[in-house]
Write a protein that holds these residues in place. Structure first.
Motif, short mmCIF file in Angstrom:
data_model
loop_
_atom_site.label_atom_id
_atom_site.label_comp_id
_atom_site.label_asym_id
_atom_site.label_seq_id
_atom_site.Cartn_x
_atom_site.Cartn_y
_atom_site.Cartn_z
N GLY A 1 -1.42 3.60 9.48
CA GLY A 1 -2.20 4.61 9.56
C GLY A 1 -3.72 4.96 9.59
N ALA A 2 -4.03 4.38 8.52
CA ALA A 2 -5.94 5.29 8.15
C ALA A 2 -6.40 4.46 10.08
CB ALA A 2 -6.49 4.40 6.81
N LEU A 3 -6.28 2.96 9.63
CA LEU A 3 -7.08 2.42 11.12
C LEU A 3 -6.73 3.20 12.04
CD1 LEU A 3 -5.61 -1.36 10.07
CD2 LEU A 3 -8.25 0.04 9.20
N ILE B 1 1.38 -6.81 2.61
CA ILE B 1 2.99 -6.46 2.95
C ILE B 1 2.99 -7.95 4.59
CG2 ILE B 1 3.85 -4.59 3.42
CD1 ILE B 1 2.47 -4.41 6.25
N ALA B 2 4.02 -8.47 5.07
CA ALA B 2 3.49 -10.01 5.99
C ALA B 2 2.68 -9.66 6.83
CB ALA B 2 4.72 -9.76 6.71
N PHE C 1 -3.04 -7.08 11.75
CA PHE C 1 -3.55 -5.32 11.59
C PHE C 1 -5.17 -5.51 12.73
CE2 PHE C 1 -1.67 -3.05 8.31
CZ PHE C 1 0.12 -3.13 7.98
N GLN C 2 -5.90 -4.51 13.20
CA GLN C 2 -6.78 -5.16 13.45
C GLN C 2 -7.71 -3.54 12.66
OE1 GLN C 2 -8.40 -6.83 15.94
NE2 GLN C 2 -10.03 -5.87 15.19
N ARG D 1 -9.85 -8.89 3.32
CA ARG D 1 -10.11 -9.92 5.31
C ARG D 1 -11.23 -8.75 5.59
NH1 ARG D 1 -4.48 -9.07 4.01
NH2 ARG D 1 -2.97 -11.88 3.90
N THR D 2 -11.00 -8.27 6.47
CA THR D 2 -12.37 -7.79 7.50
C THR D 2 -12.51 -6.56 7.57
OG1 THR D 2 -11.52 -8.45 9.32
CG2 THR D 2 -12.62 -9.90 8.58
N SER D 3 -11.70 -5.75 6.73
CA SER D 3 -11.15 -4.31 7.64
C SER D 3 -12.64 -3.96 5.48
CB SER D 3 -9.62 -3.69 6.57
OG SER D 3 -9.85 -4.01 5.46
#
Length: 324
Positions: free
Chosen positions: A248-250, A272-273, A278-279, A321-323
């Motif tokens: 939701g924040a993204l 989570i799976a 996510f992007q 990851r990349t966030s």
């Protein structure tokens, strides 16, 4: 059509080349069978389709070979994954599973009474029901509780949520952010409180006063609304207490034109799976739901068989990851 004949212990014994007593010991999971013989008997059981008579075994042993599971809800990703892990682990040990969900305003004492009436050998209590479990009259029912402070009335299996939250917050501070905002889980949740505690510890260790907590309800919608209302100029790093709120924040950041991680870095919790989808792909703290379920069942079965188990706290892992 002739009625199929029930496979008996004597038929299994003949196929495996052992005595009926040996088959009985294997069926009742007795330790008095060597591994090679046990494997031969189990193979014969599988080939013949033998199923132990639970009612007869309960009369012999005083055990129902059934475990209970109590949860506030199964709608959350973590609880549904732990339910699957518990069910698979119980089945692998020859135990059936009875599941009770409490819902809003439910009485956990009544739930325990229902489990006793059904003759379960013990029960596992998931996450959001743990506060209720501490207030319940649990005497006479063996309990393993997932995520709870220590309590002499039951055994605790959990994730070290505070350590995971500290590692997430420390990563964001090490990247040069002046502070880290926290989208927390609901009040009354032990896991949410522990993650908030770890976040506060990391900030305090860095000499940083904690910003006001934005408290959600684990849902992506709550994460979106809370981050949408955050003042853009003040926020460069967000630690969300679970991956759904991070999602939701993204969305809120994307809709406001802020880039992740260039303008705002985001870290979630759970892994989570779909977190990697996510992007951008979500940096998050992974807790091992399969291990939690396996350990909870293993400890409960050990207790049923006469050995009071110790508590266990599992270490989470930061997945970069990349966030952020």
């Amino acid at each position: 059509m002739p009625k199929s004949r029930r496979v008996s212990m004597s038929m299994v014994a003949e196929r495996a080349g052992v005595s009926g007593q040996t088959v009985s010991r294997v069926a009742n999971d007795s330790p008095k069978v060597d591994p090679e013989t046990r494997a031969r008997v189990e193979r014969a059981m599988a080939e013949l389709g033998y199923r132990p008579n639970r009612a007869a075994r309960a009369l012999r042993t005083g055990r129902s070979q059934t475990l209970g599971l109590v949860a506030q809800t199964l709608a959350t990703v973590g609880n549904s994954r732990m339910l699957q892990a518990v069910a698979e682990s119980a089945a692998s040990r020859g135990y059936a599973l009875t599941v009770l969900t409490l819902g809003t305003g439910a009485d956990i004492v009544d739930a325990f009474d229902r489990l006793r009436d059904q003759g379960v050998d013990g029960a596992i209590v998931l996450n959001e029901a743990t506060a209720l479990a501490r207030d319940a009259a649990s005497a006479g029912l063996r309990l393993v509780v997932i995520d709870s402070p220590p309590d002499e009335r039951f055994t605790v299996v959990g994730t070290d949520h505070a350590a995971g939250a500290r590692s997430a917050t420390e990563r964001l501070l090490a990247a040069g952010h002046r502070t880290v905002h926290h989208v927390a889980g609901p009040a009354g949740s032990f896991a949410a409180a522990e993650r908030e505690r770890g976040w506060r510890q990391a900030l305090a260790a860095a000499g940083i006063e904690a910003p006001v907590v934005a408290r959600g309800d684990w849902s992506g919608a709550s994460g979106f609304e809370l981050v949408r209302r955050m003042p853009a100029a003040d926020v460069t790093a967000i630690f969300a207490a679970n991956d759904q709120m991070a999602l939701g924040a993204l969305r809120a950041l994307a809709e406001s034109g802020r880039r992740v991680p260039d303008d705002v870095a985001v870290i979630g919790f759970d892994d989570i799976a779909d977190a990697a989808q996510f992007q951008p792909p979500l940096t998050t703290v992974r807790q091992d739901f399969d291990a939690l379920g396996e350990q909870a069942v293993g400890r409960l079965v050990a207790w049923i068989e006469g050995e009071r188990p110790t508590d266990l706290l599992l270490a989470p892992t930061l997945i970069a990851r990349t966030s952020a």
